[in-house]
Design a protein around this motif. Structure first.
Motif, short mmCIF file in Angstrom:
data_model
loop_
_atom_site.label_atom_id
_atom_site.label_comp_id
_atom_site.label_asym_id
_atom_site.label_seq_id
_atom_site.Cartn_x
_atom_site.Cartn_y
_atom_site.Cartn_z
N ASN A 136 -1.45 100.16 -20.17
CA ASN A 136 -1.41 100.71 -21.52
C ASN A 136 -0.36 101.82 -21.64
O ASN A 136 -0.64 102.93 -22.11
N TRP A 137 0.87 101.50 -21.25
CA TRP A 137 1.96 102.48 -21.31
C TRP A 137 2.60 102.57 -22.69
O TRP A 137 3.43 103.45 -22.92
N GLY A 138 2.25 101.69 -23.59
CA GLY A 138 2.82 101.73 -24.93
C GLY A 138 4.04 100.84 -25.05
O GLY A 138 4.77 100.64 -24.08
N VAL A 139 4.28 100.33 -26.25
CA VAL A 139 5.37 99.38 -26.46
C VAL A 139 6.73 100.03 -26.21
O VAL A 139 7.59 99.46 -25.53
N GLY A 140 6.93 101.24 -26.73
CA GLY A 140 8.23 101.89 -26.59
C GLY A 140 8.58 102.19 -25.15
O GLY A 140 9.66 101.82 -24.67
N ARG A 141 7.69 102.85 -24.42
CA ARG A 141 7.96 103.20 -23.03
C ARG A 141 8.06 101.95 -22.17
O ARG A 141 8.89 101.89 -21.25
N PHE A 174 7.55 94.28 -15.18
CA PHE A 174 7.31 95.61 -15.73
C PHE A 174 6.46 95.53 -17.00
O PHE A 174 5.55 96.35 -17.19
N VAL A 175 6.75 94.57 -17.86
CA VAL A 175 5.96 94.42 -19.09
C VAL A 175 4.49 94.14 -18.76
O VAL A 175 3.58 94.67 -19.42
N ALA A 176 4.25 93.33 -17.73
CA ALA A 176 2.88 93.03 -17.33
C ALA A 176 2.15 94.30 -16.88
O ALA A 176 1.00 94.55 -17.28
N ILE A 201 11.56 100.41 -22.75
CA ILE A 201 12.61 101.16 -22.04
C ILE A 201 12.50 100.91 -20.54
O ILE A 201 13.51 100.70 -19.85
N GLY A 202 11.28 100.90 -20.01
CA GLY A 202 11.09 100.65 -18.58
C GLY A 202 11.53 99.25 -18.17
O GLY A 202 12.13 99.06 -17.11
N ALA A 203 11.24 98.27 -19.02
CA ALA A 203 11.65 96.89 -18.73
C ALA A 203 13.18 96.78 -18.73
O ALA A 203 13.76 96.07 -17.90
#
Length: 306
Positions: free
Chosen positions: A87-92, A79-81, A95-97
């Motif tokens: 470019n989903w942003g660090v915060g989102r 997910f982080v990759a 949370i997604g990870a």
């Protein structure tokens, strides 16, 4: 399959009560926010402390935990990759990870471990791993991605020590590791407060469902579908492959790690998203969908490996 159905039934009822509370407006416009703050700042830290202070930390070094850690890192890493590329942003992305890999080891994992695996303590390695390592790291990332990132270096390095959830977990580990015995007059009120954590999280989640759109159709649709696919399918498959190929687990041990990896995303992830005001719809929809999908997945896992 009674354990699976019982665990989900309990959660569904409490979330349903929260939904009705939200519909009727019993707690006012700020009810969800108050419950979220209560869980994050008070009840959840107390729950982590009381749980870990009494835990046997030797389970951290079990082979099952290595499988859990590796499968968690694998699914979260995917997910982080995607988040970095899109470019989903660090915060989102954080949370997604978490929604892709952080399992509901408490209010759902314990009853399922008790009824399906025959031993509630089998979920302890996952519970400890997530509370000791994953939660402090994730919340530190969320802290640093916000206003805290602008502070001096020494302040940023001490971020975990200012987070109540991380402080609760780390304090519990310290007590357990040193063999200290917390006196009853101290532990008893903490336990009473800790008992509010799960109900508060589930009620806040239920209130948040009021007026929300159907999951998987909002602006975070891609993030939701990816996190749910990784949580519901990717993580249990990764756990099965690692357990059989790398660690050579068979029989009950294999069933243990795959069942715990197939648990849905934890409801307290919505508390974290609400606390930091990032990825709230992503967390809410991912938790709901992964919880629904985990029923057939857990039934299939228990049938194939049980």
């Amino acid at each position: 399959m009674q354990g699976v159905l019982t665990g989900f039934a309990v959660i569904a009822v409490v979330i349903g009560v929260g939904y009705l509370i939200g519909r009727r407006g019993y707690l006012g416009d700020q009810g969800q926010e108050v419950l979220t703050k209560l869980a994050f700042h008070v009840a959840t830290p107390a729950l982590l402390f009381t749980t870990l202070a009494r835990a046997d930390l030797s389970v951290v070094f079990s082979g099952r935990l290595l499988v859990t850690a590796a499968s968690t890192a694998a699914t979260a890493g995917v997910f982080v990759a995607f988040g970095a590329v899109r470019n989903w942003g660090v915060g989102r992305t954080t949370i997604g990870a978490l929604c892709s890999s952080y399992v509901n080891s408490g209010n759902l994992g314990i009853p399922i471990a008790a009824y399906v695996l025959g031993d509630a303590s089998l979920v302890a390695p996952v519970l400890l791993f997530q509370q000791i390592l994953v939660t402090p790291i994730a919340l530190t990332v969320l802290d640093l991605s916000g206003a805290g990132e602008k502070g001096p270096l020494w302040q940023r390095l001490l971020t975990p020590l200012r987070n109540p959830v991380a402080v609760g977990a780390l304090s519990g580990v310290l007590v357990s590791a040193t063999g200290l015995r917390v006196p009853g007059p101290v532990m008893d009120p903490l336990t009473l407060i800790a008992n509010m954590s799960v109900p508060a999280v589930l009620l806040a989640f239920g209130i948040a469902l009021r007026g929300s759109a159907a999951p998987g159709r909002g602006r975070d649709r891609q993030l939701v579908l990816l996190s749910v696919a990784l949580k519901s399918v990717g993580q249990p498959v990764a756990a099965w492959a690692l357990a059989t190929i790398v660690f050579g687990l068979r029989g009950p041990q294999l069933l243990d790690v795959v069942v715990t990896s197939a648990l849905p995303a934890a409801q307290n992830l919505f508390t974290y998203a609400s606390r930091y005001r990032v990825g709230e719809s992503l967390a809410r929809e991912s938790i709901l969908l992964s919880t629904i999908l985990s029923v057939p997945v857990l039934v299939a896992v228990a049938a194939l490996l049980g």
